[in-house]
Design an enzyme around this catalytic site. Sequence first.
Site: not given
Ligand code: F6R
Length: 252
Positions: A80, A143, A145, A150
């Site tokens: 992403d 959440n 994702h 989301e």
């Molecule tokens: C990042 C991504 C997100 C993160 C998720 C956890 O490229 O796709 O899904 O893996 O938000 O983020 P952290 O590791 O910061 O808790």
Amino acid sequence: MSERIDTSVATHRPRILVMPDAPLADAHVAERIAAYLARESRPVLGLATGRTMVPVYAALRERFVQGRLSFAEAESFNLDEYCGLLAEDPSSFASYMRRHLFDHVDMAPGRYHLPDPQAPDAFEAQIARAGGIGLQLLGIGRNGHIGFNEPGAARDSRTRIVRLEESTRRANAGDFPQGAVLPTHAVTMGISTILEARSIVLLAIGAGKADSLARAFDGPVGPACPASFLQLHGDVTVVCDAAAASRLEETT
Ligand code: F6R
């Protein structure tokens, strides 16, 4: 939101590896990536950003410096990117990847890709041209994702622009300078895109991920918890520490 549960498809329980502590979990994921790079003649990695991955990339850089790993034959696709940021913006995922990995290893600039908000379909075509993703690295949001899919994301979603939940924007605010206006939208691989990877490794660290892990792997499959769609994939390994695993019913 009412959850639509599809009971017509087979579900799988991922391998869940609970490591004694976070550094061992990080090292284990780095080891899996290194083994994949060594095994494949044309490795295609799916990569993630976020705080969880920082020590994994540090471990990969260290292996590279020691001559124990090479990205020379690899191609990579990130999950992403934010909309509205230049690639040079220090808060972009492109900058994150250069800072933590690409600037330090032997991967050629044209061989790593982040989705472009202007051309989401082109990203899918690039993945297909590379032969599909062999190993996809994932984190998980509080959440539920994966990528920026989301809650509400559809099983058949592909790379597209999505609106970020307020909780996600708050969680990622630390990656932006104080007072900056955070992006409201991002471009992300879809659930279908992710499920097409041949093998998936999800890393989750800390008590803050315990609820989303339990919902993803002990709960029903459906858009209320996008990570639950991983139950539809036959080759998922979850690597976590005890705190993240604390609400799971059963671990491997
Ligand atoms: C990042 C991504 C997100 C993160 C998720 C956890 O490229 O796709 O899904 O893996 O938000 O983020 P952290 O590791 O910061 O808790």
